[in-house]
Design an enzyme around this catalytic site. Structure first.
Site, PDB file in Angstrom:
ATOM      1  N   ASN A  66      46.155  54.928  55.055  1.00  0.00           N
ATOM      2  CA  ASN A  66      47.380  55.556  54.391  1.00  0.00           C
ATOM      3  C   ASN A  66      47.072  55.896  52.978  1.00  0.00           C
ATOM      4  O   ASN A  66      46.999  54.914  52.184  1.00  0.00           O
ATOM      5  CB  ASN A  66      48.426  54.320  54.661  1.00  0.00           C
ATOM      6  N   ASN A  93      44.887  67.491  52.474  1.00  0.00           N
ATOM      7  CA  ASN A  93      45.937  68.371  53.518  1.00  0.00           C
ATOM      8  C   ASN A  93      47.081  67.274  53.771  1.00  0.00           C
ATOM      9  O   ASN A  93      48.086  67.911  54.093  1.00  0.00           O
ATOM     10  CB  ASN A  93      45.178  68.987  54.440  1.00  0.00           C
ATOM     11  N   SER A 145      51.902  74.495  48.997  1.00  0.00           N
ATOM     12  CA  SER A 145      52.821  75.451  49.752  1.00  0.00           C
ATOM     13  C   SER A 145      53.466  76.441  48.889  1.00  0.00           C
ATOM     14  O   SER A 145      53.318  76.527  47.662  1.00  0.00           O
ATOM     15  CB  SER A 145      54.018  74.483  50.040  1.00  0.00           C
ATOM     16  N   TYR A 158      60.025  67.943  48.407  1.00  0.00           N
ATOM     17  CA  TYR A 158      58.924  68.582  49.010  1.00  0.00           C
ATOM     18  C   TYR A 158      58.524  69.553  48.190  1.00  0.00           C
ATOM     19  O   TYR A 158      57.145  69.521  47.703  1.00  0.00           O
ATOM     20  CB  TYR A 158      59.015  68.959  50.386  1.00  0.00           C
ATOM     21  N   ALA A 160      58.987  70.084  44.951  1.00  0.00           N
ATOM     22  CA  ALA A 160      58.686  69.583  43.727  1.00  0.00           C
ATOM     23  C   ALA A 160      57.312  68.815  43.640  1.00  0.00           C
ATOM     24  O   ALA A 160      56.335  68.950  42.751  1.00  0.00           O
ATOM     25  CB  ALA A 160      59.712  68.331  43.278  1.00  0.00           C
ATOM     26  N   LYS A 162      54.805  69.862  45.719  1.00  0.00           N
ATOM     27  CA  LYS A 162      53.705  70.850  45.992  1.00  0.00           C
ATOM     28  C   LYS A 162      53.651  71.522  44.414  1.00  0.00           C
ATOM     29  O   LYS A 162      52.568  72.086  44.209  1.00  0.00           O
ATOM     30  CB  LYS A 162      54.321  71.849  46.985  1.00  0.00           C
TER      31      LYS A 162
HETATM   32  N1  LIG Z   1      53.105  73.998  58.653  1.00  0.00           N
HETATM   33  C1  LIG Z   1      53.611  74.700  57.537  1.00  0.00           C
HETATM   34  O1  LIG Z   1      54.303  75.640  57.747  1.00  0.00           O
HETATM   35  C2  LIG Z   1      53.051  74.423  56.298  1.00  0.00           C
HETATM   36  C3  LIG Z   1      53.518  75.374  54.945  1.00  0.00           C
HETATM   37  C4  LIG Z   1      53.103  75.103  53.949  1.00  0.00           C
HETATM   38  C5  LIG Z   1      52.264  73.878  53.528  1.00  0.00           C
HETATM   39  N2  LIG Z   1      51.899  73.049  54.335  1.00  0.00           N
HETATM   40  C6  LIG Z   1      51.287  71.795  54.222  1.00  0.00           C
HETATM   41  O2  LIG Z   1      49.941  71.674  54.859  1.00  0.00           O
HETATM   42  C7  LIG Z   1      49.680  70.393  55.252  1.00  0.00           C
HETATM   43  C8  LIG Z   1      49.582  70.024  56.702  1.00  0.00           C
HETATM   44  O3  LIG Z   1      50.757  70.643  57.288  1.00  0.00           O
HETATM   45  P1  LIG Z   1      50.861  70.703  58.780  1.00  0.00           P
HETATM   46  O4  LIG Z   1      52.027  71.466  58.976  1.00  0.00           O
HETATM   47  O5  LIG Z   1      49.773  70.880  59.670  1.00  0.00           O
HETATM   48  O6  LIG Z   1      51.616  69.187  58.955  1.00  0.00           O
HETATM   49  P2  LIG Z   1      51.533  67.763  59.992  1.00  0.00           P
HETATM   50  O7  LIG Z   1      52.804  67.198  59.756  1.00  0.00           O
HETATM   51  O8  LIG Z   1      51.169  68.412  61.479  1.00  0.00           O
HETATM   52  O9  LIG Z   1      50.419  67.029  59.515  1.00  0.00           O
HETATM   53  C9  LIG Z   1      50.136  66.405  58.417  1.00  0.00           C
HETATM   54  C10 LIG Z   1      49.321  65.180  58.804  1.00  0.00           C
HETATM   55  O10 LIG Z   1      49.352  64.256  57.663  1.00  0.00           O
HETATM   56  C11 LIG Z   1      49.231  62.757  58.140  1.00  0.00           C
HETATM   57  N3  LIG Z   1      49.839  61.948  57.130  1.00  0.00           N
HETATM   58  C12 LIG Z   1      51.195  61.998  56.639  1.00  0.00           C
HETATM   59  N4  LIG Z   1      51.286  60.844  55.898  1.00  0.00           N
HETATM   60  C13 LIG Z   1      50.074  60.200  55.750  1.00  0.00           C
HETATM   61  C14 LIG Z   1      49.700  59.073  55.031  1.00  0.00           C
HETATM   62  N5  LIG Z   1      50.330  58.423  54.123  1.00  0.00           N
HETATM   63  N6  LIG Z   1      48.378  58.924  55.048  1.00  0.00           N
HETATM   64  C15 LIG Z   1      47.438  59.544  55.811  1.00  0.00           C
HETATM   65  N7  LIG Z   1      47.769  60.657  56.537  1.00  0.00           N
HETATM   66  C16 LIG Z   1      49.275  60.989  56.388  1.00  0.00           C
HETATM   67  C17 LIG Z   1      50.285  62.875  59.314  1.00  0.00           C
HETATM   68  O11 LIG Z   1      49.921  61.730  60.260  1.00  0.00           O
HETATM   69  C18 LIG Z   1      49.857  64.319  60.013  1.00  0.00           C
HETATM   70  O12 LIG Z   1      48.980  64.204  60.837  1.00  0.00           O
HETATM   71  C19 LIG Z   1      50.752  69.858  54.798  1.00  0.00           C
HETATM   72  O13 LIG Z   1      50.168  69.247  53.214  1.00  0.00           O
HETATM   73  C20 LIG Z   1      51.982  70.397  54.506  1.00  0.00           C
HETATM   74  O14 LIG Z   1      53.005  70.416  53.454  1.00  0.00           O
HETATM   75  C21 LIG Z   1      52.452  73.224  55.967  1.00  0.00           C
END
Ligand SMILES: NC(=O)c1ccc[n+]([C@@H]2O[C@H](COP(=O)([O-])OP(=O)(O)OC[C@H]3O[C@@H](n4cnc5c(N)ncnc54)[C@H](O)[C@@H]3O)[C@@H](O)[C@H]2O)c1
Length: 258
Positions: A66, A93, A145, A158, A160, A162
């Site tokens: 975590n 990520n 993001s 969220y 903020a 980012k």
């Molecule tokens: N998918 C999109 O449209 C998008 C757009 C902009 C930015 N992002 C960013 O890209 C990144 C990945 O996004 P995604 O869509 O693949 O998200 P996702 O929710 O599929 O994956 C995020 C992962 O982070 C893990 N996680 C969450 N809290 C955690 C913690 N406390 N410790 C360890 N792991 C933890 C989750 O278990 C999950 O596997 C994120 O930072 C998200 O904000 C995504």
């Protein structure tokens, strides 16, 4: 081209799926040794099986942790470094989302999202830094993001966090250049992951509704595939970007240019 990360020891947080899982697959395909770190052990198991099914000789292991807890983030990064005899690349990520107007945001939800998205990123960078400084080519790629740069409603907490990650990217680039560590950031636009698909399905939306969301939102009129975010991350992590630090790279189909 293959072997773009040959010999690199890489940690990817939030590697259990979505963008992090795709980045893990691409890094393995390009010759990296990879530790996927995630809170969700089942997701780690699933993603590892998928990656190894496509690349039997992938140098891939996982650590469950975590990142919102500094001790746990530190334990995980130290364990990854011991396992791989160092760390060359950290991809920050992992992230969570909150869907609420700011006037309705509670102290608990603020604490929750700041703990993961902002503090978790800072804790992992701090814990990895001694190893990245020892590497000849240390690099951090933060995943932010497009909404860390442009505005919208309903996800202000969220957004903020980012914007703060973008700021932290620049600060770390300043502070770590003298130690040989590059620090950059990728800002994805809407990227269709299993998380989004499940959420839209729960709202009763079909594929045409989902496509419609991005039709007017981006110049490219569509969602990104996860690989389209993994490739910019790969490039910034690789030696191809050896003179690049402090960059906030938009991977948003032109959304921020509208
Ligand atoms: N998918 C999109 O449209 C998008 C757009 C902009 C930015 N992002 C960013 O890209 C990144 C990945 O996004 P995604 O869509 O693949 O998200 P996702 O929710 O599929 O994956 C995020 C992962 O982070 C893990 N996680 C969450 N809290 C955690 C913690 N406390 N410790 C360890 N792991 C933890 C989750 O278990 C999950 O596997 C994120 O930072 C998200 O904000 C995504």
């Amino acid at each position: 081209m293959t072997g773009r990360l040959a010999g690199k020891k890489c940690v990817i947080t939030g590697g259990g799926g979505g963008i992090g899982g795709a980045t893990g697959a691409l890094f393995c395909a390009e010759g990296a040794e990879v530790v996927l770190l995630d809170l969700d052990e089942e997701a780690l198991t699933r993603t590892t099986a998928d990656i190894i099914a496509n690349k039997l000789d992938a140098k891939l292991t996982t650590i469950s942790a975590n990142i919102a807890e500094e001790d746990d983030a530190s334990r995980a990064l130290t364990e990854a470094a011991e396992r791989m005899s160092g760390i060359d690349v950290l991809v920050n990520n992992a992230g969570i989302r909150k869907f609420t107007h700011l006037v309705d945001a509670t102290p608990e939800s603020w604490q929750d999202i700041i703990s993961v998205n902002l503090l978790g990123t800072a804790y992992c960078a701090k814990a990895a830094m001694p190893f990245l400084r020892e590497s000849a080519t240390g690099a951090i790629v933060n995943v932010s993001s497009v909404y860390g740069v442009i505005g919208r409603k309903n996800m202000g907490q969220y957004d903020a966090t980012k914007a703060a990650i973008n700021s932290m990217t620049r600060t770390l680039a300043h502070e770590e250049a003298e130690h040989g560590v590059r620090v950059n950031c990728v800002c994805p636009g809407g990227t269709l992951t299993p998380f989004h698909k499940a959420r839209f399905a729960a709202d009763g939306m079909d594929q045409s509704d989902i496509d419609e969301i991005q039709a007017d939102a981006t110049l490219m009129r569509r969602w990104a595939e996860v690989e389209e975010i993994a490739y910019p991350i790969l490039w910034l992590a690789s030696d191809e970007a050896s003179f690049i630090t402090g960059v906030i790279l938009m991977a948003d189909g032109g959304k921020s240019a509208k």
